[in-house]
Design a protein around this motif. Sequence first.
Motif, PDB file in Angstrom:
ATOM      1  N   PHE A 781       1.669  -1.749  -0.261  1.00  0.00           N
ATOM      2  CA  PHE A 781       0.104   0.177  -0.062  1.00  0.00           C
ATOM      3  C   PHE A 781       0.936   1.275  -0.329  1.00  0.00           C
ATOM      4  O   PHE A 781       1.201   1.350   1.118  1.00  0.00           O
ATOM      5  CB  PHE A 781      -0.800  -0.234   1.189  1.00  0.00           C
ATOM      6  CG  PHE A 781      -1.996  -0.979   1.372  1.00  0.00           C
ATOM      7  CD1 PHE A 781      -3.156  -1.166   0.502  1.00  0.00           C
ATOM      8  CD2 PHE A 781      -1.423  -2.545   2.419  1.00  0.00           C
ATOM      9  CE1 PHE A 781      -3.857  -2.250   0.157  1.00  0.00           C
ATOM     10  CE2 PHE A 781      -2.339  -2.977   2.195  1.00  0.00           C
ATOM     11  CZ  PHE A 781      -3.619  -3.518   1.497  1.00  0.00           C
ATOM     12  N   THR A 783       1.087   5.337  -0.568  1.00  0.00           N
ATOM     13  CA  THR A 783       0.349   6.480  -0.313  1.00  0.00           C
ATOM     14  C   THR A 783       1.596   7.629  -0.572  1.00  0.00           C
ATOM     15  O   THR A 783       2.599   7.656  -0.020  1.00  0.00           O
ATOM     16  CB  THR A 783       0.572   6.287   1.569  1.00  0.00           C
ATOM     17  OG1 THR A 783      -0.529   5.633   1.681  1.00  0.00           O
ATOM     18  CG2 THR A 783      -0.625   8.702   1.127  1.00  0.00           C
ATOM     19  N   GLU A 785       1.187  12.193  -0.937  1.00  0.00           N
ATOM     20  CA  GLU A 785       0.177  13.141  -0.272  1.00  0.00           C
ATOM     21  C   GLU A 785       0.616  14.240   0.133  1.00  0.00           C
ATOM     22  O   GLU A 785       1.975  14.401   0.200  1.00  0.00           O
ATOM     23  CB  GLU A 785      -0.478  12.722   1.176  1.00  0.00           C
ATOM     24  CG  GLU A 785       0.583  12.125   2.667  1.00  0.00           C
ATOM     25  CD  GLU A 785       0.287  12.210   3.891  1.00  0.00           C
ATOM     26  OE1 GLU A 785      -0.754  12.198   3.529  1.00  0.00           O
ATOM     27  OE2 GLU A 785       1.003  11.283   4.244  1.00  0.00           O
ATOM     28  N   SER A 790      -3.934  14.059  -1.196  1.00  0.00           N
ATOM     29  CA  SER A 790      -3.896  12.286  -1.128  1.00  0.00           C
ATOM     30  C   SER A 790      -3.595  11.296  -1.932  1.00  0.00           C
ATOM     31  O   SER A 790      -5.158  11.116  -2.394  1.00  0.00           O
ATOM     32  CB  SER A 790      -3.706  11.530   0.309  1.00  0.00           C
ATOM     33  OG  SER A 790      -3.586  10.199   0.720  1.00  0.00           O
ATOM     34  N   LEU A 791      -2.982  10.221  -2.289  1.00  0.00           N
ATOM     35  CA  LEU A 791      -3.047   9.153  -3.637  1.00  0.00           C
ATOM     36  C   LEU A 791      -3.120   8.381  -2.780  1.00  0.00           C
ATOM     37  O   LEU A 791      -1.594   8.122  -2.297  1.00  0.00           O
ATOM     38  CB  LEU A 791      -2.823   9.610  -4.635  1.00  0.00           C
ATOM     39  CG  LEU A 791      -2.299   8.785  -5.967  1.00  0.00           C
ATOM     40  CD1 LEU A 791      -3.782   8.457  -6.526  1.00  0.00           C
ATOM     41  CD2 LEU A 791      -1.153   9.277  -6.444  1.00  0.00           C
ATOM     42  N   VAL A 792      -3.426   6.856  -2.686  1.00  0.00           N
ATOM     43  CA  VAL A 792      -3.090   5.813  -2.288  1.00  0.00           C
ATOM     44  C   VAL A 792      -3.381   4.594  -3.531  1.00  0.00           C
ATOM     45  O   VAL A 792      -4.356   4.740  -4.039  1.00  0.00           O
ATOM     46  CB  VAL A 792      -4.501   5.427  -1.272  1.00  0.00           C
ATOM     47  CG1 VAL A 792      -3.994   3.480  -1.046  1.00  0.00           C
ATOM     48  CG2 VAL A 792      -4.267   6.359  -0.281  1.00  0.00           C
ATOM     49  N   THR A 794      -2.435   0.569  -4.488  1.00  0.00           N
ATOM     50  CA  THR A 794      -1.768  -0.740  -4.427  1.00  0.00           C
ATOM     51  C   THR A 794      -1.055  -1.610  -5.697  1.00  0.00           C
ATOM     52  O   THR A 794      -1.910  -1.155  -6.154  1.00  0.00           O
ATOM     53  CB  THR A 794      -3.537  -1.578  -3.653  1.00  0.00           C
ATOM     54  OG1 THR A 794      -3.889  -0.269  -2.956  1.00  0.00           O
ATOM     55  CG2 THR A 794      -2.997  -2.717  -3.442  1.00  0.00           C
ATOM     56  N   TYR A 813       6.641  16.794  -2.285  1.00  0.00           N
ATOM     57  CA  TYR A 813       5.365  15.001  -1.673  1.00  0.00           C
ATOM     58  C   TYR A 813       5.578  13.804  -0.271  1.00  0.00           C
ATOM     59  O   TYR A 813       7.712  13.837  -0.796  1.00  0.00           O
ATOM     60  CB  TYR A 813       4.851  14.092  -3.006  1.00  0.00           C
ATOM     61  CG  TYR A 813       4.535  15.257  -4.036  1.00  0.00           C
ATOM     62  CD1 TYR A 813       2.940  15.103  -3.802  1.00  0.00           C
ATOM     63  CD2 TYR A 813       4.787  15.749  -4.789  1.00  0.00           C
ATOM     64  CE1 TYR A 813       2.142  15.434  -4.691  1.00  0.00           C
ATOM     65  CE2 TYR A 813       4.217  15.959  -5.974  1.00  0.00           C
ATOM     66  CZ  TYR A 813       2.983  16.230  -5.998  1.00  0.00           C
ATOM     67  OH  TYR A 813       2.535  17.236  -6.345  1.00  0.00           O
ATOM     68  N   SER A 816       5.013   7.210   1.939  1.00  0.00           N
ATOM     69  CA  SER A 816       4.676   6.130   2.637  1.00  0.00           C
ATOM     70  C   SER A 816       4.176   4.631   2.247  1.00  0.00           C
ATOM     71  O   SER A 816       3.948   5.225   1.254  1.00  0.00           O
ATOM     72  CB  SER A 816       3.845   6.443   3.687  1.00  0.00           C
ATOM     73  OG  SER A 816       2.428   6.365   3.266  1.00  0.00           O
ATOM     74  N   LYS A 818       3.305   0.592   3.579  1.00  0.00           N
ATOM     75  CA  LYS A 818       2.646  -0.317   4.312  1.00  0.00           C
ATOM     76  C   LYS A 818       3.143  -2.190   3.588  1.00  0.00           C
ATOM     77  O   LYS A 818       2.708  -1.924   2.616  1.00  0.00           O
ATOM     78  CB  LYS A 818       1.684   0.050   4.798  1.00  0.00           C
ATOM     79  CG  LYS A 818       0.813   0.804   6.162  1.00  0.00           C
ATOM     80  CD  LYS A 818       0.366   0.591   6.716  1.00  0.00           C
ATOM     81  CE  LYS A 818      -0.134   2.370   7.298  1.00  0.00           C
ATOM     82  NZ  LYS A 818      -1.295   2.422   8.273  1.00  0.00           N
ATOM     83  N   LYS A 828       4.160   1.921   8.805  1.00  0.00           N
ATOM     84  CA  LYS A 828       4.049   2.665   8.273  1.00  0.00           C
ATOM     85  C   LYS A 828       5.586   2.929   7.880  1.00  0.00           C
ATOM     86  O   LYS A 828       6.516   4.141   8.667  1.00  0.00           O
ATOM     87  CB  LYS A 828       3.493   3.585   8.029  1.00  0.00           C
ATOM     88  CG  LYS A 828       3.562   4.889   6.923  1.00  0.00           C
ATOM     89  CD  LYS A 828       2.368   5.696   6.603  1.00  0.00           C
ATOM     90  CE  LYS A 828       2.380   6.271   7.760  1.00  0.00           C
ATOM     91  NZ  LYS A 828       1.392   7.830   7.526  1.00  0.00           N
ATOM     92  N   THR A 830       8.111   6.570   5.847  1.00  0.00           N
ATOM     93  CA  THR A 830       8.088   7.417   5.271  1.00  0.00           C
ATOM     94  C   THR A 830       9.295   7.846   3.964  1.00  0.00           C
ATOM     95  O   THR A 830      10.724   8.088   4.816  1.00  0.00           O
ATOM     96  CB  THR A 830       7.446   8.210   5.557  1.00  0.00           C
ATOM     97  OG1 THR A 830       8.131   8.728   6.738  1.00  0.00           O
ATOM     98  CG2 THR A 830       6.231   7.777   6.089  1.00  0.00           C
TER      99      THR A 830
END
Length: 916
Positions: A781, A783, A785, A790-792, A794, A813, A816, A818, A828, A830
């Motif tokens: 995952f 991320t 942001e 924010s943009l996630v 997968t 930006y 991060s 996971k 997490k 970063t």
Amino acid sequence: MVETRTLEMAPEGPVLLELTNQSSRSLRARWTVPPRANGNLSYMLYYKSKDGDGLLDGGTAAGVWLSVTDLQPYTNYSFWIRGCNTQGCVESLPLSTATPPTAPDGLSPPTLAQATNTSLNVTWSAPIRSNAPGPLRYSLQMRTSPQRPVISLLENTTNTFSSYVEGLSPYKSYLFRVVVSHAHGQTSSPWANLRTAEGSPEPVDPPIVHGLHSRSASIIWAPPSQTNGIITNYTLYLHPGSAFSLDYEPSSSLSSSLSSLFGEDEADHYSGSSFMASSSFTDPQDSGHDSITSAIAGFNDSNTMRDAAQRTHNHFSTLRPRTVEGRQNDHIVLDPDELNTTSPNSSLSLSADASSDYPDPLINHHPFTSPSYFSAASRSTLQSVTVPGNVTSYTFLNLLPHHAYTFQVEACTSAGCSVSGVFQSFRTLPAPPEGVPAPHLYSETPTSVLLSWGEPERSNGPLERWFIERRLAGTKQVSTVGHLLPGPSPLSFLDSSSALSPWTTYQYRLVLQNQAGKAPGTWVSVTTRPSRPAGLSPPRVKVLGPKSLQVTWSPPLIPNGEIYGYEIRLPEPRIFHDTSCETELNVTIKDLVPHTNYSVTVLACSEGGGDVGGCTESLPTPVATSPTRPEGLAPLSAVAVSESFLVVSWEPPSRPNGPNIRYKLLRRKTHQPLAVTMVPASTATSSPPSKDLHLWLHVYSGTKLFYEDKSLSRFTRYQYQLVVSNDVGYTSGEVVTAVTMAGVPLNPPHLSAHAINHTAIQVNWTQPSLQDLQGAVESFFLTVETPESSLVLTKGPEVTSTVIGDLRPSTTYQVSLKVFNGAHNTTKVTDHVTTADGAPEKMSALELVPVNSSSARVLWSPPFRPNGVIVGYNIYVNDRLHGSVGNSSGSYLLGDLLPFTVYSIQVYIQSQASES
């Protein structure tokens, strides 16, 4: 002595001629011998007049009177005599004389210029020679026969050469002559026989019915009392139906009518007469119908009929009297007493200015076509037949029994026709009915038949009763199933007799009775409706194995229709068997459930004629299939509950196929990745095998449908297999794989990010080990942001790097990461990254403020998105650089401009990355 004679020479000297009148047409002549004849003379007497010349042989003698005849009276003649011998001639001087006047001659008989049925236009011409001076006077005389006295029609007219005589009888001969006279006499022409034209005959007396039967009627009639010409034909009109009374009794009416017409003796004679010659006529309004054949006969003695006609009375005629048109010259009025004709009904009349008034065609005045004659019920087609004028009797054949008819007779000459009075209506005698309808049959139920029918084509008399007859098809035994009184159409009868059977063919017919007898109709077949079969025995069942049976059955004893199929019911499944092969009423049923009780029945269904009869199910035959090992095992369900706990469940077999179902669960370990000894990484190349790896263990036995498998290893793969058994055998199910859950991760992966350009960055991370993750990677995952967004993302377990685009220039930006191992997430990690500077964006419109005629000030605002550090602004005029200012200024003064001139002004923003 010898005598001799000198030769002749031409005579010499005068010859004297003398004439004396004998009559107006003859005279006498004599002459003298010339002084010197000089030979033997012969004489010729010559004469001439205005009518021509003539000569007469006078012989050889002179001084003898010679008669000259065939002279014209009252005519000047010139005569001379010539005497001749062989040598020459001598002639007298011409002597003129005139014949005396006398009566005219050359008078022709009068001629007919125009004739009508009551008048003659008589014309004549002047005599060829009047034979006297002065005017001629003409007289016209007439008489009806040579024995009758002469009637003078005209007297001493001088300039008239025609006469119009009226009041005469039609088609009668009259004698005419002309008398011409003057002071010296008169001359009569020969009698001329002139005949008036034919006229319409007098009305014929109504015909008399002679011989009445059910399909024929004979009529006789008398000729008209005054034929007024030659009867060319009689037209007989037959009208079915009438508005008159139908109370006609042929026996009494015929004899009384004949007696009044001929007298009792003659009536007896004619009432028994026969008819001979045949003829036919066709309805003129319907040429498509069959012609009606009839018989024609004539009286041998026409005088008998004529005398009888003169004794009858009450004539009836629809014709109007004819009048004369186109009259000319004189009109003569004759006194009927003066004519003294033999016709008692003839009369003569005058109408000086009568106009033409001929009648319309006869049919327009015929009593049958008169609106007052018809009633609403009697307007039928008028039929007619024409017979020769010498025929006075006729037989109409092919009449309809018990029908009312009316006759009329129309007599015609070439000039017209007249119709008789209307004969009182009569009815033909009854006859057995005709055209008895075939009934319309309909089977309402399997044991009933509904008959319906209409009226017969011809009842031929008062109806009395309908009989309904029935017989079985193919047999001759007929039974009467009912009867009905006549009634309004349509009629119906329901035959619900107990003798009727389903799906059986019967024949019905109607028998109609009237006063004259019975008449049967045609047989019509009907098949009763089908019904459900009867007499169906239980089937015979033979067990062939755990999954098959053989079923045998017999057809129903009473099918009550056409058996179109059988259905074998267990009750499920249901197998349909058609009847294409009646000899093989057995079927093998497969794919049954072993060790199952079945109740086997046979369903037989009938149909026929498009109707469904029904179905009958037999009594059941119980049977059970043989047991066998279980079948229909569903896959196991293995669910990971924790790191050491799996729950395994299953369903009972869909087909146990026997008693005492029991379950046995087997398990084996196939893979344990976390079983690693605590040795240095350089020497631990692979995990040591577990003692129970790939070893099937019996973990459960019983009747439950689940098992809780505990105390298992973390993140380990296991396989399970279910064995189901009964008293006959067992069946193994499919092998199912399950994995226990992973543990809590120990260490997260390493993360790094850097900018590729002003809109994209690249992110890299490391793949964690099994020990660090305590399991396998299931998902990453990622991320990205900023404070504003924010943009996630997968990513799959095999991905360790990605490029993220569509970012904003000169922006920092936070990235991060996971890791998810299927049960837990790592902590997490970063990293921060800043995109490069980019071109500025979204600058507002310029504002131009004129200062004077040669300068203007340009105003602007900083860009909404500088996308980096602004260095300065470049001002372009007409695409040429005019000047530059620093990043703190927002205005610029343009100088050296031309007055009243259009300029294109642009401001470019200069940043460290680019210009915009």
